[in-house]
Design an enzyme around this catalytic site. Structure first.
Site, mmCIF file in Angstrom:
data_model
loop_
_atom_site.group_PDB
_atom_site.id
_atom_site.type_symbol
_atom_site.label_atom_id
_atom_site.label_comp_id
_atom_site.label_asym_id
_atom_site.label_seq_id
_atom_site.Cartn_x
_atom_site.Cartn_y
_atom_site.Cartn_z
ATOM 1 N N THR A 370 1.129 -1.062 -0.205
ATOM 2 C CA THR A 370 -0.007 -0.166 0.011
ATOM 3 C C THR A 370 1.401 1.031 -0.053
ATOM 4 O OG1 THR A 370 -2.163 -1.250 1.060
ATOM 5 C CG2 THR A 370 -1.704 0.989 1.285
ATOM 6 N N GLY A 462 1.203 -1.731 5.068
ATOM 7 C CA GLY A 462 1.572 -2.913 5.731
ATOM 8 C C GLY A 462 0.684 -3.774 6.211
HETATM 9 O O1 DON Z 1 -7.139 -1.675 3.578
HETATM 10 C C1 DON Z 1 -6.249 -2.500 4.032
HETATM 11 O O2 DON Z 1 -5.852 -2.666 5.294
HETATM 12 C C2 DON Z 1 -5.605 -3.411 3.000
HETATM 13 N N1 DON Z 1 -6.132 -3.507 1.766
HETATM 14 C C3 DON Z 1 -4.433 -2.765 2.511
HETATM 15 C C4 DON Z 1 -2.760 -3.438 2.187
HETATM 16 C C5 DON Z 1 -1.667 -3.631 2.062
HETATM 17 O O3 DON Z 1 -1.333 -2.563 3.144
HETATM 18 C C6 DON Z 1 -0.794 -3.676 1.564
HETATM 19 N N2 DON Z 1 0.896 -3.771 2.077
HETATM 20 N N3 DON Z 1 0.747 -4.331 2.234
#
Ligand code: DON
Length: 561
Positions: A370, A462
Site C-alpha cells: 500500500t 503493511g
Molecule cells: O485496506 C487494507 O487494510 C489493505 N488493503 C491494505 C493493504 C496493504 O497495506 C498492503 N501492503 N502491505
C-alpha cells in the site's frame, strides 16, 4: 503565569514536558513538506505548494503522481483514506475506499461445499472492487482545493510522458512479480517487459487517461470514455463491475475518530477502516503503563504493547465492518472501563494466550504493498493519506489501454467467518460481502495534536501491520524521545491476536529480549517478514520547523521548503 504552568503540569499526569529538544535526523524544512514513497511524487506535491497551492492541492498531485511513479501501490484503480487538519484546527476525513459491485454476493468466493476457493478473492477479476481514487481526489479538490485542476495535474501528466527512472528496489519488485504479471496480462503488457535499474519507463496510456480526466473531470472516470473502456476491459476479464457500479460510486466525508493519549490528541480514520478504532483501543490499554521507564523495545514494553494489540485485533475481527451496513459499538469499544477490564487479566509473568481470548489458527505474511504520504503546507494545513491496490500491483490486472492496475480489495472482506484473508486477518458477519458495501481496512492515516497544535502526520502500508507501525512510530517520538527519522527507522514488532505470534523485523532485536519473552510463553516469529510497515511521517519541531521521516525500507523521500 508561573502558577498556571505549575498547576497545568500537576493536573496533566503522565504528560511529557519535552524539556530537551530531540535532535532531528531527517530532512528539516521551514514551511512545507511532502513525504511519500517516491521522490518524484514528493517533488510534484511540493512544486504545487511552491506555486501557492495548499496541502489539498498537493494531495491531489501527490496521489496521482504516485499512480505514475509507484504503480506497485499508487493507483487510479484502487482507493484510500485521507485525514486532514486545517490550520484553524478543523479536522475531517475522506473515505474513498473501493466498494463491492452490485452483483457481488456473500458467498462469491466459496465453492458448493461452502469452502473458500483459494486465490479467487485475490488473483481473479472478481477480486476487483469499484475504484475510489479519482472520486476521492476530485472530492478533496472540490471542497478544499485552491488551484485549478489542470494546473495540479499538469506536472503529473508530464511525469507520465517523460517517464520514471527505475530504482534498484523497483527492479527487484518487477522481477519478483513478472511471471504473475505475464500470466494475467500477456507478454506485451507494459510492465511485463524487463526493466533494469536506471531504465526509464514511460506511461503514455496513463498520460492520455489523466489528460482526459483533467479536461472532463471526475465523471470521465465514472461515466465517460474512460469508464467505457474500463468496463469493457473488466467484463472481458470476467469481472462483474458495470457502468452502473462506476456511476454510483461516491467518496464519503466521515467524522474523524479522535481520542486522547496523555496530552496528545490523536485524529484518525473511522470505519470502514479499523485503523483509528484499533489504535484508540491499543493506546488506551497501554496508557496506564510507564513505557518510557521500561525502555524502547525492551521486553516489558513489548509485552504491554503486544497484549494490548492482541485484545484490540480480537475485537476488530468480531465487531468491525462498513458502518453504512453494520452497527459498530464504537463508544463501548473505546470506553475506558471496558479497556481497563480488557487488560485486567494481563500480568508481566506470563503471556496471555490468544486462544483464551478467542479461538483460531491462521498464517499470514506482511508486506508493504500500500502507500502512505504525509503533507504539511506553508499555511499550516496537514494531510495524512493512505492509498492502495491491496496486494502488490493489486489483482495484477493491468488495463493497457488506460495505463493502470486494478485492485484486489475484495479480499479485505471476510469471505467466510473465521477464514483468514491474505493478511491472516479473520473476520465475521460484520465484514461479510454485500453489494455496494466497503471492505474493512487497516489503513491508518493519522494526525496527532499536542497542546492543541499540529504535532505529527503519520501513516504506513503493511496490511494488518499498519496499525501497529503507526502506533510504534508515535510512541517512539512521544515516549522514547526519538527524532522523527529515528522513530521511522527503529525496528518494529507486531501482534494481531491470530496467529498467536509476535512478529519481529528479522535481525534487529536483541536475542536476550527474545529469551525473556519466550520464558513467559510468547512465540517469536522472525521468518515471515522482511519489514513491518513503511512509515512516511512529518513532525512539527518545537521551533515550528518540520522534520520528515521517510522510511529507508523503501525508496521513500521527504522533500520540502
Ligand atoms: O485496506 C487494507 O487494510 C489493505 N488493503 C491494505 C493493504 C496493504 O497495506 C498492503 N501492503 N502491505
Amino acid at each position: 503565569m508561573k502558577k498556571i504552568i505549575i498547576l497545568l503540569s500537576v493536573f496533566c499526569v503522565g504528560c511529557k514536558t519535552q524539556s530537551v529538544m530531540v535532535k532531528p535526523t531527517g530532512l528539516v524544512v521551514d514551511k512545507a513538506m511532502v513525504v511519500s514513497a517516491r521522490e518524484e511524487a514528493s517533488k510534484i506535491g511540493v512544486e504545487i505548494m511552491n506555486k501557492g497551492g495548499n496541502a489539498f492541492d498537493a494531495m491531489v498531485a501527490t496521489e496521482l503522481a504516485l499512480a505514475v511513479a509507484y504503480p506497485y501501490a499508487g493507483n487510479l484503480g484502487g482507493g484510500g483514506f485521507m485525514v486532514y487538519r486545517k490550520a484553524n484546527g478543523e479536522t475531517g476525513t475522506l473515505d474513498y475506499r473501493e466498494k463491492a459491485p452490485l452483483a457481488a454476493t456473500k458467498d462469491m468466493f466459496l465453492d458448493d461445499k461452502g469452502n473458500v476457493i483459494k486465490g479467487k478473492s485475490t488473483t481473479t477479476a472478481l477480486a476487483i472492487g469499484i475504484p475510489g481514487t479519482i472520486a476521492g481526489v476530485f472530492e478533496v479538490h472540490k471542497k478544499l482545493g485552491s488551484l485549478p485542476i489542470e494546473e495540479i495535474l499538469k506536472p503529473v501528466i508530464e511525469l507520465a510522458e517523460r517517464g520514471v527512472i527505475v530504482t534498484n528496489k523497483q527492479e527487484k519488485r518487477l522481477n519478483e512479480y513478472r511471471n504473475e504479471l505475464i500470466k494475467i496480462n500477456g507478454v506485451n503488457s507494459l510492465l511485463s517487459t524487463v526493466f533494469k535499474e536506471n531504465d526509464t519507463i514511460k506511461y503514455p496510456a496513463l498520460a492520455a487517461t489523466l489528460r482526459r480526466i483533467s479536461k472532463n473531470g471526475r465523471d470521465e472516470f465514472y461515466k465517460g470514455e474512460t469508464a467505457k473502456i474500463l468496463v469493457q476491459y473488466l467484463q472481458e476479464k470476467g469481472a462483474i463491475i458495470t457502468m452502473e457500479d462506476l456511476a454510483k460510486y461516491e467518496a464519503k466525508w466521515r467524522t474523524p475518530l479522535t481520542f486522547k493519549y496523555k496530552d496528545l490528541k490523536i485524529i484518525s480514520m473511522p470505519p470502514p477502516s479499523s485503523g483509528g478504532i484499533c489504535l484508540a483501543q491499543i493506546f488506551k490499554m497501554i496508557a496506564p503503563y510507564d513505557l518510557e521507564k521500561m525502555g524502547h523495545n525492551s521486553s516489558k514494553s513489548i509485552q504491554v504493547i503486544v497484549e494490548a494489540e492482541r485484545r484490540a485485533y480480537a475485537d476488530r475481527s468480531y465487531f468491525l465492518g462498513d458502518p453504512d451496513f453494520v452497527k459498530i459499538p464504537l463508544k463501548a469499544l473505546m470506553a475506558d472501563d471496558y479497556l481497563k477490564q480488557r487488560m485486567a487479566n494481563f500480568n508481566f509473568d506470563k503471556a496471555t494466550l490468544s486462544s483464551d481470548i478467542k479461538e483460531g489458527n491462521v498464517n499470514y505474511n506482511e508486506s508493504t504493498e500500500t502507500t502512505h504520504y504525509s503533507i504539511v503546507d506553508q499555511f499550516g494545513n496537514a494531510i495524512a493519506a493512505t492509498t492502495t491496490l491491496n496486494a502488490g500491483y493489486g489483482s495484477k490486472y493491468y488495463c493497457d489501454a488506460l495505463g493502470f492496475f486494478l485492485n484486489n480489495e475484495m479480499d479485505d472482506f471476510s469471505t467466510k467467518p473465521g477464514e483468514p484473508n491474505m493478511f491472516g486477518l479473520v473476520g465475521n458477519e460484520a465484514n461479510s460481502i454485500a453489494p455496494q458495501k466497503r471492505m474493512l481496512s487497516s489503513m491508518t492515516p493519522t494526525i496527532v495534536e499536542k497542546n492543541e497544535k499540529l504535532f505529527m502526520v503519520v501513516g504506513s502500508p503493511g496490511g494488518s501491520t499498519i496499525i501497529t507501525s503507526v502506533l510504534q512510530t508515535i510512541l517512539n517520538v512521544y515516549e522514547y524521545s526519538l527524532s522523527m527519522q529515528e522513530a521511522v527507522n527503529a525496528p518494529r514488532f507486531h501482534h494481531q491476536w491470530l496467529p498467536d505470534l509476535i512478529t519481529f523485523e528479522p535481525n534487529t532485536f536483541d536475542t536476550k529480549t527474545f529469551d525473556i519473552l519466550k520464558s513467559k510463553g510468547y512465540k517469536i516469529n522472525e521468518k515471515t517478514t522482511p519489514v513491518i510497515g513503511k512509515v512516511d511521517a512529518i513532525l512539527v519541531l518545537p521551533n515550528q520547523t518540520l522534520e520528515g521521516g521517510a522510511d529507508f525500507r523503501g525508496d521513500d523521500k521527504a522533500v520540502g521548503f
